[in-house]
Design a protein around this motif. Sequence first.
Motif, PDB file in Angstrom:
ATOM      1  N   SER A 177     -20.524 -19.229 -57.470  1.00  0.00           N
ATOM      2  CA  SER A 177     -21.443 -18.289 -57.425  1.00  0.00           C
ATOM      3  C   SER A 177     -21.963 -17.905 -56.170  1.00  0.00           C
ATOM      4  CB  SER A 177     -22.859 -18.702 -58.261  1.00  0.00           C
ATOM      5  OG  SER A 177     -23.696 -17.614 -58.464  1.00  0.00           O
ATOM      6  N   VAL A 178     -21.353 -16.517 -55.810  1.00  0.00           N
ATOM      7  CA  VAL A 178     -21.714 -15.889 -54.478  1.00  0.00           C
ATOM      8  C   VAL A 178     -22.281 -14.380 -54.878  1.00  0.00           C
ATOM      9  CG1 VAL A 178     -20.097 -17.224 -53.358  1.00  0.00           C
ATOM     10  CG2 VAL A 178     -19.112 -15.193 -54.153  1.00  0.00           C
ATOM     11  N   PRO A 179     -22.720 -13.757 -53.770  1.00  0.00           N
ATOM     12  CA  PRO A 179     -22.865 -12.312 -53.742  1.00  0.00           C
ATOM     13  C   PRO A 179     -21.755 -11.331 -54.139  1.00  0.00           C
ATOM     14  CG  PRO A 179     -24.137 -13.124 -51.779  1.00  0.00           C
ATOM     15  CD  PRO A 179     -23.068 -14.389 -52.511  1.00  0.00           C
ATOM     16  N   THR A 180     -22.047 -10.508 -54.945  1.00  0.00           N
ATOM     17  CA  THR A 180     -20.804  -9.572 -54.938  1.00  0.00           C
ATOM     18  C   THR A 180     -20.236  -9.057 -53.570  1.00  0.00           C
ATOM     19  OG1 THR A 180     -21.654  -9.161 -57.139  1.00  0.00           O
ATOM     20  CG2 THR A 180     -20.118  -7.463 -56.259  1.00  0.00           C
ATOM     21  N   GLY A 181     -19.116  -8.821 -53.530  1.00  0.00           N
ATOM     22  CA  GLY A 181     -18.438  -8.328 -52.277  1.00  0.00           C
ATOM     23  C   GLY A 181     -16.850  -8.191 -52.466  1.00  0.00           C
ATOM     24  N   GLN A 182     -16.619  -7.560 -51.383  1.00  0.00           N
ATOM     25  CA  GLN A 182     -15.024  -7.055 -51.387  1.00  0.00           C
ATOM     26  C   GLN A 182     -14.556  -7.957 -49.913  1.00  0.00           C
ATOM     27  OE1 GLN A 182     -15.191  -2.824 -51.222  1.00  0.00           O
ATOM     28  NE2 GLN A 182     -15.594  -2.563 -53.352  1.00  0.00           N
ATOM     29  N   ASN A 183     -15.131  -8.789 -49.525  1.00  0.00           N
ATOM     30  CA  ASN A 183     -14.579  -9.361 -47.976  1.00  0.00           C
ATOM     31  C   ASN A 183     -14.526 -10.655 -48.372  1.00  0.00           C
ATOM     32  OD1 ASN A 183     -17.337  -9.655 -48.810  1.00  0.00           O
ATOM     33  ND2 ASN A 183     -17.795  -9.577 -46.408  1.00  0.00           N
TER      34      ASN A 183
END
Length: 126
Positions: A98-104
């Motif tokens: 569970s992590v923040p939404t991101g593309q990196n």
Amino acid sequence: MISFTTFILTLLALFSLSLSAPMRRDVFVPPIIYPRASVVWIAGQHHNVTWETDDAPVNITNGIGRVYLATNTIIDLDHPLAVGFNILDGRVAIQVPSVPTGQNYSIVLFGDSGNYSPQFTIVGLQ
């Protein structure tokens, strides 16, 4: 004629030399096949991280694998996704954290070395 004692001492000397000779070890840097750059993972899902093993050397320096998640190439070493598997397995199951939404995001595979997957997207839990 060589005495029996000389023969045994010669054998022992050769044996000790063979033990002291370093065994050649090769660094194995398998390319990560999955996840790819176009992948989107959802936090909480299970996925197989996969890597290429066809060109593995015979004597790998470290055959025990670990998988981590990296954000902007910074590895989260405090929260491994998988540890203690054979690097020659070519895959390991992980649960998307569970992590923040991101593309990196990238997966980092450690055994002999740390190699990164392409960056991909994780959609965090709301």
